[in-house]
Design a protein around this motif. Sequence first.
Motif, PDB file in Angstrom:
ATOM      1  N   THR A 106      -0.238   2.260 -10.376  1.00  0.00           N
ATOM      2  CA  THR A 106      -0.615   1.605  -9.118  1.00  0.00           C
ATOM      3  C   THR A 106      -1.517   2.508  -8.289  1.00  0.00           C
TER       4      THR A 106
ATOM      5  N   GLY B  61      -9.902   0.873  -8.030  1.00  0.00           N
ATOM      6  CA  GLY B  61     -10.203  -0.548  -8.019  1.00  0.00           C
ATOM      7  C   GLY B  61     -10.459  -1.129  -9.389  1.00  0.00           C
TER       8      GLY B  61
ATOM      9  N   ARG C 151      -5.264   1.430  -7.222  1.00  0.00           N
ATOM     10  CA  ARG C 151      -5.578   1.366  -5.796  1.00  0.00           C
ATOM     11  C   ARG C 151      -6.759   2.281  -5.461  1.00  0.00           C
ATOM     12  N   ARG C 152      -6.817   3.432  -6.133  1.00  0.00           N
ATOM     13  CA  ARG C 152      -7.881   4.402  -5.857  1.00  0.00           C
ATOM     14  C   ARG C 152      -9.230   3.983  -6.441  1.00  0.00           C
TER      15      ARG C 152
ATOM     16  N   ASP D  51       3.677   1.337  -2.018  1.00  0.00           N
ATOM     17  CA  ASP D  51       4.452   1.113  -3.238  1.00  0.00           C
ATOM     18  C   ASP D  51       5.829   0.508  -2.984  1.00  0.00           C
TER      19      ASP D  51
ATOM     20  N   VAL E 264      -5.563  -5.009  -8.793  1.00  0.00           N
ATOM     21  CA  VAL E 264      -5.527  -5.232  -7.353  1.00  0.00           C
ATOM     22  C   VAL E 264      -5.312  -6.724  -7.095  1.00  0.00           C
TER      23      VAL E 264
ATOM     24  N   GLU F 115      -4.444  -5.698  -0.044  1.00  0.00           N
ATOM     25  CA  GLU F 115      -3.528  -4.570   0.127  1.00  0.00           C
ATOM     26  C   GLU F 115      -2.434  -4.478  -0.922  1.00  0.00           C
ATOM     27  N   TYR F 116      -2.470  -5.326  -1.937  1.00  0.00           N
ATOM     28  CA  TYR F 116      -1.385  -5.335  -2.914  1.00  0.00           C
ATOM     29  C   TYR F 116      -1.890  -4.956  -4.307  1.00  0.00           C
ATOM     30  N   VAL F 117      -0.945  -4.492  -5.127  1.00  0.00           N
ATOM     31  CA  VAL F 117      -1.211  -4.206  -6.539  1.00  0.00           C
ATOM     32  C   VAL F 117      -0.196  -4.992  -7.359  1.00  0.00           C
TER      33      VAL F 117
ATOM     34  N   ASP G 159       0.803  -1.217   0.000  1.00  0.00           N
ATOM     35  CA  ASP G 159       0.000   0.000   0.000  1.00  0.00           C
ATOM     36  C   ASP G 159       0.839   1.272   0.000  1.00  0.00           C
TER      37      ASP G 159
END
Length: 409
Positions: A95, A102, A99-100, A66, A129, A133-135, A64
């Motif tokens: 990323t 989805g 994350r923002r 990076d 995603v 908590e990961y990308v 989260d």
Amino acid sequence: MDPLFVGVIAGLVGLCLGVFGVLAFRVSEQQRALVDDELDEPQLPEGAAEVLSVLGRAFVIVDDIDGVVRASPAAYAYGLVRGHTVVHHQLLNMTARVRRDGVVLEEEFELPRGPLGAGSIIVQVRAAVLGDEYVLLLADDRTEITRTEEIRNDFVANVSHELKTPVGAISLLAEALEDSSDDEVAVRRFAQRMHKEASRLAVLVQDIIELSRLQGANIAQQGTTVDIQHVIADAVDRSKLPAESKNITLVVGGTGTDARVFGDPDLLTTAFRNLIDNAIRYSPENTRVGIGIRSREGLVAVSVTDQGDGISPEDQERVFERFYRVDAARSRATGGTGLGLSIVKHVVTNHGGEVSVWSQPGQGSTFTVRLPEMEDREPAEGAETSGGAPAVGRSVESSAIVHEEGVQA
């Protein structure tokens, strides 16, 4: 029972209990440390690691903030990751958006290959995603594919342009010929020009066919032992007619007349004929074109020298490009297609060699081809290397071109 004996037994029991307690404490500490390590180790969704290992693409997993949780060796090789950091801000922007919002994003980037130099890599990146908590970033190297497509598109555009000129000229001349049917002089003049344009079109089509044939040539599998002297003799013989039309003498000499290389004799003959024809085309009448053969240090060098106007340093960097002409008007007037030197470079490169040019304005030009020489002059029948080709000399090394005075008479 003897009190002394009872005391000894009690002492031994106490000692054993103490040792057991110490061992149990240490095992407990070790197990707790392992649990702590597992809690600190980033936990990927079940099965994710196995799936990523068989994808065959470079991947990077970031947390989260990076930080790089895991990355494949290819991701480091592509220069996407350095240490535990994602290098390029374009990837970090992806990323952040994933994350923002989805969502799954896919983009193509041209990125620097490393911190030094001008090398770049074109990658297609897909970001999504992964877990809570990961990308995940999946990257596919498309550098070679993209450049090949650009070359092909440029080639098609150039061919279309070059074909339009003679085809359009023939069409206009046909109309003029039809309108001048009662004028015998005009008919003869237009017919001659049509013949010239048709010949130019035929040469252009033949050069395009040669380039197409080069794309599919596999020298390692189709090659054979080639006597350079025979190849040069054949190329010179095919160039005698245009040389005689300008009263140009073709002079062949050198010290490597018995040299042999591994390759395709027809393609090599085409390459050297193009070099000789190019020298004839840009040489004044009543001059000489020299062809020198030299064998030294495992390399066969063939130099073709003319007495033309020479080539400027700026043009020397581009003379091997497809359809590039130093003097476009003169080249068209003499029947040049702009593909001859490109064909030469393709043939020589496919044979593991190099072609270079030395020239100065007003002092002519020398084109030199270097090819690996076969080590065995008469290899035993069936003797092959692991690659299916007879052994050849050392690999070609780049070196400066020296104008060979002994070639130009």
